[in-house]
Motif scaffolding. Structure first.
Motif, short mmCIF file in Angstrom:
data_model
loop_
_atom_site.label_atom_id
_atom_site.label_comp_id
_atom_site.label_asym_id
_atom_site.label_seq_id
_atom_site.Cartn_x
_atom_site.Cartn_y
_atom_site.Cartn_z
N SER A 230 0.83 -1.21 0.00
CA SER A 230 0.00 0.00 0.00
C SER A 230 0.87 1.26 0.00
CB SER A 230 -0.92 -0.01 1.22
OG SER A 230 -1.77 -1.14 1.21
N LYS A 231 1.95 1.24 0.77
CA LYS A 231 2.86 2.40 0.78
C LYS A 231 3.52 2.57 -0.57
CE LYS A 231 3.92 2.26 5.73
NZ LYS A 231 4.99 2.11 6.75
N SER A 261 -5.04 0.74 -12.52
CA SER A 261 -5.98 1.56 -11.75
C SER A 261 -7.00 0.71 -11.02
CB SER A 261 -6.70 2.54 -12.68
OG SER A 261 -7.39 1.83 -13.72
N ASP A 262 -7.20 -0.54 -11.46
CA ASP A 262 -8.17 -1.43 -10.82
C ASP A 262 -7.68 -1.80 -9.42
OD1 ASP A 262 -10.42 -3.13 -10.59
OD2 ASP A 262 -9.14 -4.85 -11.02
N GLY A 263 -8.61 -1.94 -8.48
CA GLY A 263 -8.25 -2.16 -7.08
C GLY A 263 -7.48 -3.45 -6.84
N GLU A 264 -8.03 -4.59 -7.27
CA GLU A 264 -7.40 -5.87 -7.01
C GLU A 264 -6.09 -6.01 -7.79
OE1 GLU A 264 -8.47 -10.66 -7.22
OE2 GLU A 264 -9.99 -9.13 -7.68
N ALA A 265 -6.10 -5.62 -9.06
CA ALA A 265 -4.89 -5.71 -9.86
C ALA A 265 -3.82 -4.74 -9.33
CB ALA A 265 -5.20 -5.39 -11.32
N ARG A 266 -4.22 -3.58 -8.85
CA ARG A 266 -3.27 -2.61 -8.30
C ARG A 266 -2.65 -3.14 -7.02
NH1 ARG A 266 -2.55 2.86 -9.10
NH2 ARG A 266 -1.68 4.03 -7.34
N THR A 267 -3.44 -3.78 -6.17
CA THR A 267 -2.93 -4.35 -4.92
C THR A 267 -1.91 -5.44 -5.21
OG1 THR A 267 -5.01 -3.87 -3.79
CG2 THR A 267 -3.57 -5.52 -2.79
N CYS A 272 3.90 -7.10 -5.49
CA CYS A 272 4.97 -7.71 -6.28
C CYS A 272 6.12 -6.73 -6.50
CB CYS A 272 4.43 -8.18 -7.63
SG CYS A 272 3.26 -9.55 -7.53
N ILE A 273 5.80 -5.45 -6.70
CA ILE A 273 6.85 -4.45 -6.91
C ILE A 273 7.70 -4.30 -5.64
CG2 ILE A 273 7.24 -1.98 -7.28
CD1 ILE A 273 4.77 -1.99 -9.10
#
Length: 417
Positions: A230-231, A261-267, A272-273
Motif C-alpha cells: 500500500s505504501k 488503476s483497478d483495485g485488485e490488480a493494483r494491490t 509484487c513491486i
C-alpha cells in the motif's frame, strides 16, 4: 491489614539474573531429600551456537539428576517462548521478576550407559584407537581438529558402495534408464545455473504454470506484504522521479509508473513491486545486516525468508553473518526474472534487470537461457520521427521451452615466433 507489594523487573542480559525452573521426569522429589544443585556452562563463549548451552546437575543421597538446554533431552519450549518467575523479597516487599529457563531433570543411574557412550562389542582397541583416545582427552586444539576432520572423512568403502548401488537401483526402477539419460543431457545443456532457478514444470499447458507464482512468492508472504504494498502504491510522481534520479531500481520505477488503476490488480502489482525491490536490493549487498529491509517496511517473516533463501551463513569473529555470494546473486536473478514474467504478461526486460542486479548482460542472458526463455531483440533500424528506438533485450516465456545448445569455445594459442 496486609502489606502492599510492588513489581521490580530485573535485567535479562546476564545469566545471574535468570531463574532456573526444573521438573523431574520420574515424578516429584520428597521435601526431605536434600538436593545439591549446580549449573555448568559451555567454555566456548565465542561460538554463538554454544555460548548459551547450560547443564543443571542435582544430587541427593539416593539418586543423581541431570538436565540440559541443548540436544535431544532438552525442552523445545525454551526456543518458542519466554518464561518469567516472580520472587518476593520479604525485606523490601517487592516482587522481583526474573527471566526463567526450564530444565527437564532425568535420573542418572550409576553403571547405566546411554546409547552414545555404550562400548562396542569388540573392546580390544588398536594402537591407533588408543592414540586417538589420548588426543581426544589431552591433545591440543590443532590435534583435536585434525582428529575430528579425519573421523568425518572416514567412510567405509563397502557401506558407500552399497548405499550408492541401492540408490541408483531405486532411481532407475522409478524413472527408467532412458528418462534418466535424457535428464542428464538436459542438465548438461542448461548448465549449473539450472540449480538456482525456481521450480520448473516444462510440461505445463499454460506459460504461467511453468514457473508458478506461489513458488516465487508464497501466499503467506503475499498476504504479509499488504501494508508495504500500500505504501508503494501511494508514491507520488515526484517521489518516483526522485527515486529515478537517485539511482534507484529502474525496473521498480517502470512498474510503478504503469500501476493498474483497478483495485485488485493494483494491490497485487504493488505487493509484487515491493518484493521485487527487496530482491534487487539484496543482490546489491555483500554482507547483509540483520536489519535488512526493516526500514523500508519489510515484514519480519518476509525478511527471514529472503535471508534463508538467498544468503549463506558465515562466521566472523564468533558472530553469524549472512553473505550474498555469486551463486546466490544468480539465484536472485532467476527469481527476479520469474517474478517479472508474472508481472508483465510473460515478458521480461533483461537490459533493465541486469543493470539493477549489478551483473553483466552476458550473465543475464545465460540465466534466461537456463530457464528456457525466448530471447527477443527489436530490429535495428532507424526510428521514425518523434519515436525513440527501443534497443533493450527482452526474454519471453513461450511454450514449448527453448533448449539451447552448450557452446564451448576453444581459443587457439598463438605460436611463439
Amino acid at each position: 491489614m496486609a502489606a502492599s507489594c510492588s513489581l521490580v523487573c530485573c535485567g535479562e542480559e546476564h545469566d545471574s539474573d535468570k531463574a532456573v525452573i526444573v521438573r523431574f521426569s520420574n515424578g516429584s522429589v520428597p521435601p526431605g531429600d536434600g538436593l545439591d544443585v549446580a549449573m555448568y556452562k559451555n567454555q566456548d563463549e565465542r561460538n554463538p551456537r554454544k555460548k548459551t548451552r547450560r547443564i543443571v546437575a542435582a544430587e541427593s543421597d539416593r539418586l543423581c539428576y541431570v538436565g540440559k538446554n541443548f540436544g535431544e533431552g532438552s525442552l523445545k519450549c525454551n526456543n518458542l517462548c519466554k518464561y518469567y518467575v516472580g520472587v518476593l523479597n520479604r525485606k523490601t516487599m517487592k516482587m522481583e521478576v526474573h527471566e526463567a529457563q526450564l530444565f527437564n531433570l532425568q535420573p542418572v543411574i550409576p553403571g547405566e550407559m546411554t546409547e552414545e557412550h555404550k562400548a562396542p562389542q569388540d573392546t580390544a582397541l588398536t594402537y591407533k584407537d588408543q592414540v586417538d583416545s589420548l588426543i581426544e582427552a589431552f591433545g591440543t586444539n590443532k590435534q583435536k581438529k585434525a582428529l575430528s576432520s579425519r573421523r568425518l572423512n572416514q567412510v567405509s568403502s563397502d557401506t558407500l558402495h552399497q548405499a550408492v548401488a541401492k540408490a541408483v537401483h531405486t532411481v532407475i526402477n522409478h524413472k527408467g534408464l532412458e528418462a534418466l539419460q535424457q535428464e542428464v543431457v538436459d542438465t548438461e545443456a542448461q548448465g549449473e545455473m539450472a540449480v538456482h532457478r525456481p521450480p520448473c514444470n516444462p510440461g505445463a499447458d499454460k506459460p504461467e504454470n511453468v514457473y508458478l507464482f506461489d513458488d516465487v512468492l508464497s501466499p503467506m508472504e503475499f498476504e504479509a506484504l499488504d501494508e508495504a504494498g500500500s505504501k508503494m502504491a501511494s508514491l507520488t510522481p515526484e517521489e518516483m522521479q526522485k527515486m529515478r534520479d537517485s539511482g534507484g531500481s529502474l525496473c521498480v520505477v517502470k512498474h510503478l509508473e504503469n500501476l493498474p488503476s483497478d483495485g485488485e490488480a493494483r494491490t497485487r502489482a504493488s505487493r509484487c513491486i515491493f518484493y521485487l525491490s527487496m530482491l534487487l536490493k539484496l543482490a546489491q549487498q555483500r554482507n547483509v545486516s540483520h536489519k535488512f529491509g526493516l526500514e523500508e517496511g519489510c515484514p519480519r517473516s518476509v525478511q527471514s525468508k529472503l535471508l534463508q533463501t538467498f544468503t549463506m551463513e558465515t562466521f566472523n569473529n564468533g558472530r553469524v553473518q549472512n553473505m550474498v555470494s555469486s551463486s546466490m546473486r544468480t539465484k536472485l536473478a532467476a527469481y527476479s526474472m520469474a517474478l517479472l514474467l508474472h508481472m508483465n504478461n510473460m515478458i521480461c526486460d533483461l537490459t533493465l534487470l541486469h543493470r539493477d542486479l549489478g551483473i553483466t548482460e552476458a550473465r543475464m542472458i545465460e540465466v534466461a537461457k537456463s530457464m528456457g526463455l525466448t530471447l527477443i531483440r527489436h530490429a535495428r533500424g532507424k526510428a521514425k520521427d518523434g519515436e525513440v528506438r527501443d534497443t533493450n533485450r527482452y526474454a519471453s516465456l513461450v511454450l514449448p521451452l527453448v533448449k539451447y545448445e552448450v557452446f564451448l569455445e576453444q581459443r587457439k594459442r598463438k605460436k611463439m615466433p
